[in-house]
Design a protein around this motif. Structure first.
Motif, PDB file in Angstrom:
ATOM      1  N   ASP A   1      -8.157   2.745   8.179  1.00  0.00           N
ATOM      2  CA  ASP A   1      -8.922   2.940   6.253  1.00  0.00           C
ATOM      3  C   ASP A   1      -8.390   2.316   5.574  1.00  0.00           C
ATOM      4  O   ASP A   1      -9.058   1.525   4.765  1.00  0.00           O
ATOM      5  N   ILE A   2      -7.247   0.807   5.318  1.00  0.00           N
ATOM      6  CA  ILE A   2      -7.134   0.309   4.525  1.00  0.00           C
ATOM      7  C   ILE A   2      -8.159  -1.053   4.900  1.00  0.00           C
ATOM      8  O   ILE A   2      -8.537  -1.838   3.974  1.00  0.00           O
TER       9      ILE A   2
ATOM     10  N   GLU B   1      -5.822  -2.271  13.102  1.00  0.00           N
ATOM     11  CA  GLU B   1      -4.889  -1.115  13.976  1.00  0.00           C
ATOM     12  C   GLU B   1      -4.733  -1.673  15.234  1.00  0.00           C
ATOM     13  O   GLU B   1      -3.741  -1.762  15.658  1.00  0.00           O
TER      14      GLU B   1
ATOM     15  N   GLY C   1       0.025  -3.683   4.848  1.00  0.00           N
ATOM     16  CA  GLY C   1      -0.524  -2.090   5.510  1.00  0.00           C
ATOM     17  C   GLY C   1       0.816  -1.910   6.049  1.00  0.00           C
ATOM     18  O   GLY C   1       0.945  -0.449   7.378  1.00  0.00           O
TER      19      GLY C   1
ATOM     20  N   GLN D   1      -6.035   0.309  -4.560  1.00  0.00           N
ATOM     21  CA  GLN D   1      -5.461  -0.254  -4.429  1.00  0.00           C
ATOM     22  C   GLN D   1      -5.670  -1.639  -3.788  1.00  0.00           C
ATOM     23  O   GLN D   1      -5.060  -2.671  -3.814  1.00  0.00           O
TER      24      GLN D   1
ATOM     25  N   ILE E   1       0.429  -0.942  -0.043  1.00  0.00           N
ATOM     26  CA  ILE E   1       0.055  -0.078   0.222  1.00  0.00           C
ATOM     27  C   ILE E   1       1.460   1.351   0.185  1.00  0.00           C
ATOM     28  O   ILE E   1       1.897   1.641   0.674  1.00  0.00           O
ATOM     29  N   ASP E   2       0.387   2.074  -1.050  1.00  0.00           N
ATOM     30  CA  ASP E   2       1.560   3.149  -1.274  1.00  0.00           C
ATOM     31  C   ASP E   2      -0.246   4.351  -0.539  1.00  0.00           C
ATOM     32  O   ASP E   2      -0.610   5.056  -1.133  1.00  0.00           O
ATOM     33  N   GLN E   3       1.048   5.037   1.180  1.00  0.00           N
ATOM     34  CA  GLN E   3      -0.077   5.732   1.778  1.00  0.00           C
ATOM     35  C   GLN E   3      -0.735   6.819   0.986  1.00  0.00           C
ATOM     36  O   GLN E   3      -1.974   7.458   1.335  1.00  0.00           O
TER      37      GLN E   3
ATOM     38  N   ILE F   1      -6.526   5.030  -1.414  1.00  0.00           N
ATOM     39  CA  ILE F   1      -6.739   3.564  -0.547  1.00  0.00           C
ATOM     40  C   ILE F   1      -7.789   2.667  -0.921  1.00  0.00           C
ATOM     41  O   ILE F   1      -7.411   1.144  -1.892  1.00  0.00           O
TER      42      ILE F   1
END
Ligand code: TXA
Ligand code: MG
Length: 346
Positions: A128-129, A36, A174, A17, A8-10, A14
């Motif tokens: 988020d992911i 989390e 992530g 991806q 994942i590229d922040q 998102i």
């Protein structure tokens, strides 16, 4: 099978991806993803074949039910048949977040997910992911922690690969998870409200919102006695490969005892590791010392990673300092007690 890793590229969307990983879920595959707390191994809750492959990949006994992850309250409503006021209050206060709520299940949830129980454990993760991944899949995602049975929960994508590379269809990388211990599980399906597993949301936060909650009797005990309500309470659950000596206490007395233990063990030429939660301990290279930090937040975040580092260094015995059992400390001490082969109180 080849495990596809999605990095994942922040800086980018998102949602875009996670589409490919979500497609795997839609077609019945299983994908590890970050939350989390720790990484989960997810599949479509309503697809029994996917659920079975989760148990198979982890080598998890079929009597240990899975947590279902949702991205919205609508998704949640579909899964449960009775929602007490206390559950609404807790969701308002802590969702998305590291709190899992056990409630009576609806007819839609397959028995394979709940290990035949009439209840289902549900949570909305605060990342988020994870949320975008569930949204893109369009179904609630059942997911245990993404480790092999009886190994520490993964807090990095690398940990997932160590245990499950080639055994799962995909992995969303992530980075390191922020909380590091699993969610708190609170059972609201009966008259008495009880914490089955302490975790990311401390007991007093919960009590502040819904009043007194009990603690399952096995939380700070090595052995479970009587009926197992939450099979994650099996005693050897979060263990590193090495024997683990847990030393409870504080101040000078604790440090002195830990140093004594190191010296004594060194005589029997074992490879020793030390997990430090108080003042830093300095030793030469013959001892693997990992300072976990002194705050409960920092200890929780680093604990499982440290277990795995000790495995990598092929340590025989780990001497672990305890921490106060208040707040997040209860979750930490629960994991340490379950991992311990011996407990010393100074
Ligand atoms: O933070 C977490 O909770 C992570 C992330 C991935 O969300 N998940 C996690 O799942 O730790 P797992 O499967 O490793 O632990 C779930 C625990 C197990 O001990 C299981 O027995 C308990 O939840 N559980 C699941 N459904 C239950 C139910 N209906 N009643 C009682 N306990 C339940
Ligand atoms: Mg687990």
């Amino acid at each position: 099978m080849k495990t596809i890793v999605f990095h994942i590229d922040q800086g980018k969307s998102i949602y875009d991806q996670v589409q490919d990983a979500a497609s795997i879920i839609k077609s019945g595959g299983i994908v590890a993803f970050p939350t989390e707390t720790v990484y989960g191994l997810g599949g479509n809750t309503f697809n029994e074949k996917a659920i079975k492959s989760i148990f198979q990949a982890k080598q998890r006994p079929a009597d240990d039910p899975l947590i279902v992850h949702v991205s919205s309250r609508d998704m949640f409503s579909d899964l449960v048949s009775r929602v007490p006021e206390s559950a609404v209050k807790l969701m308002d206060a802590f969702w998305p977040g590291p709190l899992t709520i056990v409630l009576e299940k609806s007819g839609k949830v397959p028995g394979t997910v709940t290990a035949g129980l009439p209840t289902v454990a549900v949570r909305m993760p605060d990342l988020d992911i994870a949320l975008e991944f569930i949204r893109a899949a369009g179904v609630p995602i059942a997911a245990p922690s993404a480790n092999l049975f009886e190994r520490p929960s993964p807090t990095r994508a690398e940990h997932v690969l160590l245990d499950l590379d080639g055994r799962i269809d995909g992995l969303i990388d992530g980075g390191k998870t922020t909380i590091g211990v699993e969610s708190t599980i609170v059972d609201l399906s009966r008259d008495k409200q009880v914490i089955l597993r302490p975790g990311g949301i401390p007991r007093d936060f919960i009590e502040h919102v819904i009043g007194k909650v009990g603690l399952h009797e096995s939380i700070l005990k090595k052995q479970t006695s009587g009926k197992i309500t939450s099979p994650g309470m099996h005693s050897k659950h979060y263990a590193p490969d090495a024997r683990l000596v847990l030393v409870k206490g504080h101040g000078r007395a604790l440090a002195d005892r830990v140093n004594q233990l190191i010296d004594a063990k060194l005589k029997s030429v074992e490879r020793i590791g030390v997990l430090v939660t108080h003042e830093p301990i300095e030793r030469d290279d013959s001892v693997v010392v990992i300072n976990l930090g002194t705050s409960a937040e920092s200890i929780a975040k680093n604990l499982f990673d440290a277990f795995r580092k000790m495995n990598e260094k092929r340590v025989d015995t780990i001497i672990a300092e305890g921490t106060p059992e208040s707040g997040l400390g209860l979750a930490i001490m629960n994991r340490l007690v379950k991992a311990a082969t011996e407990i010393i109180t100074v």
